[in-house]
Design an enzyme around this catalytic site. Sequence first.
Site, short mmCIF file in Angstrom:
data_model
loop_
_atom_site.label_atom_id
_atom_site.label_comp_id
_atom_site.label_asym_id
_atom_site.label_seq_id
_atom_site.Cartn_x
_atom_site.Cartn_y
_atom_site.Cartn_z
N GLY A 11 0.86 -1.22 -0.05
CA GLY A 11 -0.05 -0.02 0.07
C GLY A 11 0.94 1.11 0.04
O GLY A 11 1.96 1.27 0.20
N ARG A 50 3.96 5.75 1.98
CA ARG A 50 4.49 7.17 2.04
C ARG A 50 4.18 8.10 1.17
O ARG A 50 4.44 9.16 1.07
CB ARG A 50 5.90 7.23 2.23
CG ARG A 50 6.69 6.51 0.86
CD ARG A 50 8.14 6.78 1.12
NE ARG A 50 8.88 5.61 0.26
CZ ARG A 50 10.01 5.62 -0.23
NH1 ARG A 50 10.85 6.78 0.51
NH2 ARG A 50 10.48 5.06 -1.04
N LYS A 64 4.73 12.31 -2.26
CA LYS A 64 5.66 11.10 -2.01
C LYS A 64 6.73 11.33 -0.92
O LYS A 64 7.36 12.37 -0.98
CB LYS A 64 6.49 10.35 -3.22
CG LYS A 64 7.05 9.06 -2.88
CD LYS A 64 7.71 8.55 -4.11
CE LYS A 64 8.50 7.28 -3.72
NZ LYS A 64 9.14 6.84 -4.84
N ASP A 67 9.13 4.83 8.00
CA ASP A 67 8.89 6.28 8.45
C ASP A 67 8.04 7.09 7.60
O ASP A 67 7.73 8.44 8.02
CB ASP A 67 10.25 6.89 8.97
CG ASP A 67 11.07 7.07 7.40
OD1 ASP A 67 10.62 6.79 6.46
OD2 ASP A 67 12.21 7.29 7.81
N GLY A 68 7.56 6.53 6.37
CA GLY A 68 6.77 7.40 5.73
C GLY A 68 7.43 8.78 4.99
O GLY A 68 6.71 9.40 4.20
N ARG A 101 -1.98 0.07 -9.73
CA ARG A 101 -0.76 -0.66 -10.06
C ARG A 101 -1.25 -2.24 -10.12
O ARG A 101 -2.42 -2.43 -9.95
CB ARG A 101 0.17 -0.78 -8.66
CG ARG A 101 0.72 0.52 -8.37
CD ARG A 101 1.04 0.69 -6.87
NE ARG A 101 1.33 2.15 -6.56
CZ ARG A 101 2.64 2.51 -6.63
NH1 ARG A 101 3.68 1.62 -6.54
NH2 ARG A 101 2.93 3.66 -6.23
N ASP A 114 4.03 -4.63 -7.44
CA ASP A 114 3.44 -3.15 -6.76
C ASP A 114 3.97 -1.96 -7.55
O ASP A 114 3.70 -1.03 -7.33
CB ASP A 114 3.82 -3.21 -5.46
CG ASP A 114 5.16 -3.59 -5.24
OD1 ASP A 114 5.79 -4.28 -5.31
OD2 ASP A 114 5.54 -2.41 -4.45
N ASN A 115 5.14 -2.27 -8.42
CA ASN A 115 5.80 -1.01 -9.05
C ASN A 115 5.50 -0.95 -10.51
O ASN A 115 5.96 -0.15 -11.41
CB ASN A 115 7.15 -0.87 -8.79
CG ASN A 115 7.76 -0.88 -7.49
OD1 ASN A 115 7.10 -0.09 -6.86
ND2 ASN A 115 9.10 -1.10 -7.07
N ASP A 163 7.71 4.64 -9.82
CA ASP A 163 8.43 4.45 -8.89
C ASP A 163 10.04 4.35 -9.13
O ASP A 163 10.52 3.03 -9.30
CB ASP A 163 7.75 3.14 -7.92
CG ASP A 163 6.83 3.34 -7.01
OD1 ASP A 163 6.11 4.63 -7.16
OD2 ASP A 163 6.36 2.69 -6.31
P1 AMP Z 1 9.06 0.51 -2.82
O1 AMP Z 1 10.20 -0.55 -2.76
O2 AMP Z 1 9.64 1.93 -2.94
O3 AMP Z 1 8.36 0.16 -4.22
O4 AMP Z 1 8.14 0.39 -1.66
C1 AMP Z 1 7.59 -0.95 -1.34
C2 AMP Z 1 6.66 -0.76 -0.22
O5 AMP Z 1 7.15 -0.21 1.04
C3 AMP Z 1 5.39 0.28 -0.71
O6 AMP Z 1 4.30 -0.10 -0.02
C4 AMP Z 1 6.06 1.37 -0.09
O7 AMP Z 1 4.99 2.43 0.14
C5 AMP Z 1 6.67 0.92 1.23
N1 AMP Z 1 7.85 2.22 1.86
C6 AMP Z 1 8.98 2.27 1.27
N2 AMP Z 1 9.83 3.09 1.93
C7 AMP Z 1 8.86 3.44 2.86
C8 AMP Z 1 9.28 4.31 3.88
N3 AMP Z 1 10.19 4.88 4.18
N4 AMP Z 1 8.24 4.35 4.80
C9 AMP Z 1 6.88 3.68 4.54
N5 AMP Z 1 6.57 2.98 3.58
C10 AMP Z 1 7.72 2.62 2.88
MG MG Z 2 7.07 1.03 -4.91
#
Ligand code: AMP
Ligand code: MG
Length: 505
Positions: free
Chosen positions: A91, A94, A113, A125-126, A183, A257-258, A267
Amino acid sequence: MPETLRLMLDWTHRLHSLGEDFFTRLQPQAMPGPAWVGRNTALLDELGWPSQLLGDAGLQALAGNTLLQGSDPVATVYSGHQFGVWVGQLGDGRALLLGEAQSRLGPQEIQLKGAGRTPYSRMGDGRAVLRSSIREYLCSEAMHGLGIPTTRALALVGSPTPVYRERAETAAVVTRVAPSFLRFGHFEHFAAQGRKDLLQQLADHTIAVHLPQAHKHAPAWKGNAYAGLLDEVVQRTARLIAQWQAVGFCHGVMNTDNMSVLGLTLDYGPFQFMDGFDPGHICNHSDTHGRYAWDQQPDVAYWNLLALGQALYPLIADVDLIRAVIKTFETHFVREMGNAMRAKLGLTGTLATDEQREADWLLTQELLQSLAKERVDYPLFWRRLSSAMAHEEGSWDMQAPHWRDVSALWIQPQAFQAWLQRYRQRIASAQPMALGQAMLRTNPKYVLRNHLAQVAIAQAEQGDFSEVDTLLTLLQSPYDEHPGFESRAQLPPDWAAHLQLSCSS
Ligand code: AMP
Ligand code: MG
């Protein structure tokens, strides 16, 4: 409750009509001390949105400190496969969707973002760090400049707020804009939950709002509109990946998810535009098995489409039909890839029988093998070849400076020169200069190589954002010469060979 900023945006919020099974409403987390790192005024003009959005008041709104009046922020829920493994719910951890607003480019969703924690943040940490946000901001616009479908980046706001990754860094928020951020993982989520009703609602919404082409494709698939939807996603994905391959782009994290349902590049993480051509190149330091290596991307796209097809099974209810739709990826991809490489070689204006396409493909493969053998710099090769063609008056003198520039990219240029003889036979009576002019509009001079981004990041971390601006301008028109900026179109420096990019962002 943050204050609101009144702006004349005409909100449409169509995703919100899906209801709260699809998202959670929440407010952005305040980010103290925001400052502009980048403002994409060209995109603002394209959108036709009020200039205040990139003014003082807009700064607070795009940092998440005030709300745009009429926005309705939500974080959406999705699931997915990461590195080939089902990981369940993910989901927007962030990213916060402020909503959808009318624009001159049609309705666009606006996302912040890095705007703080959401119910989907899990252990995160969002936040997003300045480093990765600069890469996303620049690469979104670089892709668009290259004519490759992508989410866009309207602004980049930095803040002294500390964020901890391998080291202490600072926070930033990218304002992303796209017709939709849906996605593959959104579909996988409701399928995995066994919620056929919600899956169908999502599919109907996607067809009605974004992909009406599904209806056009349906008759070929027993009249099944959901198979038509899958068909449209297959076609868009094939086109996207062909364009990535042709320009030497590695996404780095092609998890389901990307993957955008609209076929957009989505992403930006440890992506890379290849320097020296190496088909097995892995840009993501965390990808130890090379699942997402450059030459794996078409197969991974296929694998991801199978995951989407499986998610759509409750709606299509015919395994053979799903398989047949996904199988068309091969034909679409081969055609798109062939066209993309023919365009790089200036061959688009010439006859294209099946035999000719086959012969052109072989010619392309021979060239790529020759590039791979010496890891010849990929962007420089194509640009110099284009330039040589644009200077070629018909004598084909390999000692002329324009051909020496190309040969100089090899230690042993004989294989390239032999290839060039075959290429000359192929273009036959065509005017090399005319071909060269077209090639200069197809093979970019400026690509966002890792070291260019790295220099901009290092300066930005010292508070100097000028290189971010400079790169944005160059990358928005990457086929132009931009006299005075040639240093951004050269081979990477030695230190860049050791740059390592992980998923950390
Ligand atoms: P990503 O690898 O960036 O595509 O992220 C995969 C998942 O991790 C997605 O659900 C992102 O929203 C979540 N995510 C990545 N980095 C953070 C972060 N710093 N804080 C919260 N969620 C994150
Ligand atoms: Mg992603």
